[in-house]
Design an enzyme around this catalytic site. Structure first.
Site, short mmCIF file in Angstrom:
data_model
loop_
_atom_site.label_atom_id
_atom_site.label_comp_id
_atom_site.label_asym_id
_atom_site.label_seq_id
_atom_site.Cartn_x
_atom_site.Cartn_y
_atom_site.Cartn_z
N LYS A 214 -11.93 -7.15 6.25
CA LYS A 214 -10.96 -6.70 7.26
C LYS A 214 -11.11 -7.50 8.56
N GLY B 44 -0.41 4.62 -1.42
CA GLY B 44 -1.61 5.22 -0.82
C GLY B 44 -1.26 6.34 0.15
N ARG C 89 -5.13 12.48 1.19
CA ARG C 89 -6.28 11.58 1.22
C ARG C 89 -6.88 11.44 -0.18
N ALA D 227 -4.91 -2.25 0.35
CA ALA D 227 -6.31 -2.66 0.42
C ALA D 227 -7.14 -1.96 -0.64
N GLN D 228 -8.26 -2.59 -1.00
CA GLN D 228 -9.34 -1.87 -1.66
C GLN D 228 -10.03 -1.21 -0.47
N SER D 229 -9.77 0.10 -0.27
CA SER D 229 -10.09 0.72 1.02
C SER D 229 -11.36 1.57 1.00
N TYR E 291 -16.26 -4.56 2.82
CA TYR E 291 -14.92 -4.09 3.24
C TYR E 291 -14.65 -4.50 4.69
N LEU F 250 -0.43 -2.35 4.45
CA LEU F 250 -1.39 -1.25 4.27
C LEU F 250 -2.22 -1.40 2.99
N HIS G 188 -8.48 8.56 9.38
CA HIS G 188 -7.41 9.56 9.40
C HIS G 188 -7.21 10.10 7.99
N GLY H 192 0.84 -1.21 0.00
CA GLY H 192 0.00 0.00 0.00
C GLY H 192 0.86 1.24 0.00
P1 NAP Z 1 -5.44 4.15 0.21
O1 NAP Z 1 -4.94 5.56 0.09
O2 NAP Z 1 -6.69 3.77 -0.48
O3 NAP Z 1 -4.24 3.21 -0.29
C1 NAP Z 1 -4.46 1.85 -0.57
C2 NAP Z 1 -3.18 1.26 -1.12
O4 NAP Z 1 -3.39 -0.14 -1.39
C3 NAP Z 1 -2.71 1.89 -2.44
O5 NAP Z 1 -1.30 1.97 -2.43
C4 NAP Z 1 -3.17 0.88 -3.48
O6 NAP Z 1 -2.41 0.89 -4.66
C5 NAP Z 1 -2.90 -0.41 -2.70
N1 NAP Z 1 -3.57 -1.57 -3.26
C6 NAP Z 1 -4.88 -1.72 -3.56
N2 NAP Z 1 -5.10 -2.95 -4.07
C7 NAP Z 1 -3.91 -3.58 -4.11
C8 NAP Z 1 -3.47 -4.86 -4.52
N3 NAP Z 1 -4.32 -5.75 -5.04
N4 NAP Z 1 -2.17 -5.19 -4.39
C9 NAP Z 1 -1.28 -4.30 -3.89
N5 NAP Z 1 -1.63 -3.06 -3.49
C10 NAP Z 1 -2.91 -2.72 -3.59
O7 NAP Z 1 -5.61 3.75 1.75
P2 NAP Z 1 -5.04 4.48 3.06
O8 NAP Z 1 -6.03 5.50 3.50
O9 NAP Z 1 -3.64 4.83 2.87
O10 NAP Z 1 -5.17 3.29 4.11
C11 NAP Z 1 -4.11 2.35 4.29
C12 NAP Z 1 -4.66 1.08 4.91
O11 NAP Z 1 -5.27 1.38 6.17
C13 NAP Z 1 -5.74 0.38 4.10
O12 NAP Z 1 -5.58 -1.00 4.31
C14 NAP Z 1 -7.05 0.85 4.72
O13 NAP Z 1 -8.04 -0.11 4.52
C15 NAP Z 1 -6.62 0.95 6.18
N6 NAP Z 1 -7.33 1.94 7.00
C16 NAP Z 1 -7.39 3.23 6.58
C17 NAP Z 1 -8.00 4.17 7.41
C18 NAP Z 1 -8.10 5.62 7.00
O14 NAP Z 1 -8.91 6.33 7.60
N7 NAP Z 1 -7.29 6.08 6.05
C19 NAP Z 1 -8.53 3.78 8.66
C20 NAP Z 1 -8.39 2.46 9.05
C21 NAP Z 1 -7.78 1.53 8.22
P3 NAP Z 1 -2.79 1.88 -5.90
O15 NAP Z 1 -2.16 3.22 -5.56
O16 NAP Z 1 -2.15 1.21 -7.05
O17 NAP Z 1 -4.28 1.96 -5.98
O1 G4F Z 2 -14.85 9.18 4.04
P1 G4F Z 2 -15.62 7.93 3.97
O2 G4F Z 2 -15.83 7.32 2.63
O3 G4F Z 2 -14.91 6.94 4.96
P2 G4F Z 2 -15.38 5.60 5.71
O4 G4F Z 2 -16.49 4.94 5.02
O5 G4F Z 2 -15.59 5.95 7.14
O6 G4F Z 2 -14.09 4.68 5.54
C1 G4F Z 2 -12.77 5.20 5.73
O7 G4F Z 2 -12.42 5.06 7.09
C2 G4F Z 2 -12.35 3.70 7.56
C3 G4F Z 2 -11.99 3.76 9.05
O8 G4F Z 2 -13.15 3.87 9.81
C4 G4F Z 2 -11.31 2.96 6.75
F1 G4F Z 2 -11.20 1.70 7.20
C5 G4F Z 2 -11.71 2.97 5.28
O9 G4F Z 2 -10.68 2.33 4.52
C6 G4F Z 2 -11.83 4.41 4.82
O10 G4F Z 2 -10.56 5.02 4.86
O11 G4F Z 2 -17.08 8.14 4.60
C7 G4F Z 2 -17.26 8.67 5.89
C8 G4F Z 2 -18.75 8.89 6.12
C9 G4F Z 2 -19.62 7.69 5.75
O12 G4F Z 2 -20.59 7.51 6.75
C10 G4F Z 2 -20.30 8.10 4.46
O13 G4F Z 2 -21.57 7.52 4.24
O14 G4F Z 2 -19.17 9.96 5.26
C11 G4F Z 2 -20.40 9.59 4.68
N1 G4F Z 2 -20.58 10.33 3.43
C12 G4F Z 2 -21.56 11.24 3.20
N2 G4F Z 2 -21.47 11.71 1.95
C13 G4F Z 2 -19.83 10.22 2.32
C14 G4F Z 2 -20.41 11.09 1.38
N3 G4F Z 2 -18.75 9.47 2.04
C15 G4F Z 2 -18.19 9.58 0.81
N4 G4F Z 2 -17.08 8.87 0.54
N5 G4F Z 2 -18.73 10.42 -0.15
C16 G4F Z 2 -19.84 11.19 0.08
O15 G4F Z 2 -20.31 11.93 -0.76
#
Ligand code: NAP
Ligand code: G4F
Length: 350
Positions: free
Chosen positions: A160, A11, A191, A87-89, A156, A85, A186, A8
């Site tokens: 996880k 990302g 982002r 994921a299809q996130s 998702y 890290l 975060h 990841g």
């Molecule tokens: P992100 O910006 O969506 O980055 C996801 C990364 O995974 C990218 O580098 C993507 O590559 C890579 N990836 C996707 N499919 C893959 C595959 N099949 N093989 C190898 N790499 C692959 O996510 P992030 O916000 O940095 O989050 C990092 C991790 O923390 C994720 O696992 C997410 O689910 C988890 N997480 C995030 C949050 C949050 O709030 N940000 C909170 C809790 C947990 P490409 O650039 O090529 O698409």
């Molecule tokens: O920003 P979001 O898409 O994040 P979500 O669903 O909380 O997931 C993120 O945080 C997770 C940690 O809790 C990670 F595991 C996950 O990988 C990802 O990084 O949506 C936040 C909230 C949701 O309730 C959604 O329904 O915002 C609401 N929302 C309202 N309007 C929207 C929108 N979300 C998105 N993406 N786009 C909208 O227009």
């Protein structure tokens, strides 16, 4: 020199974590998956090879769905640490591609842990799994902590959940130093633009510059605990530097709704956002000009929603000494400043 393998890497979190690991003098092997257009924009300023402080950066091609390829990488580099890290996130997207999400987010984690085991690296390689507050889903306790029961609400979160328990199982069964970081949302200027905070800061800045008419939003009454990604990668790093492996929640403990986020961002851009109407007919209007800034678009609703997340990170604060440096206010400022500059550049190039 310790070797860290980061999946990841391209990302949001990967970009911050790689910088942290390089600052710690690590040799960093960063997994980059094949794409037809470059996915390296968040790493564009990093040069592979030996860094000034003696650290080293290498980009390694691979994919979490390719078990044989992953084993080959682990065999070559025998990393001291793996930060998983990748994921299809995107939660909304996981309803469209549940099988892919299960394969990458669930089985991908198994492939790495099984690789450690098959190569006999159980005593050498420490493992961090990017677990998520989405596991708490339909929350059974407020605030949520490590002991709160899980109730996932999306493909998702279910993928996880599999990865979470696989990590625990490989720790208990094979003695691998494997940790789950249960991270609440975060954000940062890096982002992805599909996530709600960035969609708002980017969209509002574009509206201000005349590049976009309105923001089309889903469930604006959803509530989240939003922190800054820069702080959260510090916590990931700390988890793998302890004497024994464990699972930790990282969260701010402060909660805001999407609606509040919209109000703050538009206020900071000198709009006076007021709400008119109800349900899908509700609109966010600028009181002074009468211009509609926000509309509700049902296509952004999720079949099952997580309405409320707020974390208790006392364990990480006590045991890891983890303290976020950013506040909610500085997070919003950081994101908005970046997106205002981006929108100004975009307008100048039009
Ligand atoms: P992100 O910006 O969506 O980055 C996801 C990364 O995974 C990218 O580098 C993507 O590559 C890579 N990836 C996707 N499919 C893959 C595959 N099949 N093989 C190898 N790499 C692959 O996510 P992030 O916000 O940095 O989050 C990092 C991790 O923390 C994720 O696992 C997410 O689910 C988890 N997480 C995030 C949050 C949050 O709030 N940000 C909170 C809790 C947990 P490409 O650039 O090529 O698409
Ligand atoms: O920003 P979001 O898409 O994040 P979500 O669903 O909380 O997931 C993120 O945080 C997770 C940690 O809790 C990670 F595991 C996950 O990988 C990802 O990084 O949506 C936040 C909230 C949701 O309730 C959604 O329904 O915002 C609401 N929302 C309202 N309007 C929207 C929108 N979300 C998105 N993406 N786009 C909208 O227009």
């Amino acid at each position: 020199m310790k070797t860290s393998f980061v999946t990841g890497a391209t990302g949001q979190d990967g970009s911050y974590l790689i910088r942290k690991l390089l600052s710690e003098g690590r040799r960093v092997c960063a997994l980059v998956r094949r794409s037809s257009t470059s996915n390296m924009s968040r790493l564009a300023d990093l040069t592979p090879g030996r860094q000034e402080n003696g650290a080293e950066l290498q980009f390694v091609p691979g994919d979490l769905t390719d078990g044989a390829g992953l084993i080959g990488i682990l065999e070559t580099y025998e990393p001291d640490e793996i930060f998983n890290l990748a994921a299809q996130s995107d939660v909304r997207e996981s309803f469209n591609v549940p099988e892919l999400t299960g394969n990458v987010d669930g089985l991908g984690t198994l492939r790495l842990l099984e690789g450690i085991r098959r190569l006999g690296l159980e005593k050498k390689t420490r493992f961090y799994q990017a677990s998520t507050s989405e596991l708490f889903g339909d929350v059974r306790e407020k605030p949520q902590r490590e002991t709160t029961p899980f109730a996932p609400r999306s493909p998702y979160a279910i993928a996880k959940l599999y990865a979470y328990w696989t990590t625990v199982n490989y720790r208990e069964a094979y003695g691998i130093f494997a940790c789950n970081g249960i991270l609440f949302n975060h954000e940062s200027p890096l982002r992805g633009e599909n996530f709600v905070t960035r969609k708002i800061t980017r969209g509002a800045a574009r509206i201000r510059e005349g590049l976009q008419e309105t923001l089309r939003m889903g469930n604006i009454d959803s509530r989240r605990d939003w922190g800054h990604a820069e702080d959260y990668v510090e916590g990931m790093f700390l988890m793998l530097q302890q004497d024994s492996p464990d699972d930790y929640v990282l969260a701010t403990g402060e909660q805001h709704s999407v609606r509040e986020f919209l109000e703050i961002v538009f206020r900071d851009l000198d709009y006076d956002l007021v709400w008119r109407g109800t349900g899908v007919d509700e609109k966010g209007v600028d009181r002074r000009s009468g211009k509609t800034l926000v509309e509700i678009a049902p296509e952004f609703f999720r079949p099952t929603e997580v309405n409320y997340l707020c974390g208790d990170s006392s364990k990480a604060r006590e045991k890891l000494g983890w303290r976020p440096k950013h506040s909610f206010e500085t997070l919003v400022q950081d994101m908005l400043k970046n997106d205002v500059e981006l929108a100004k550049r975009e307008r100048a190039n039009n």
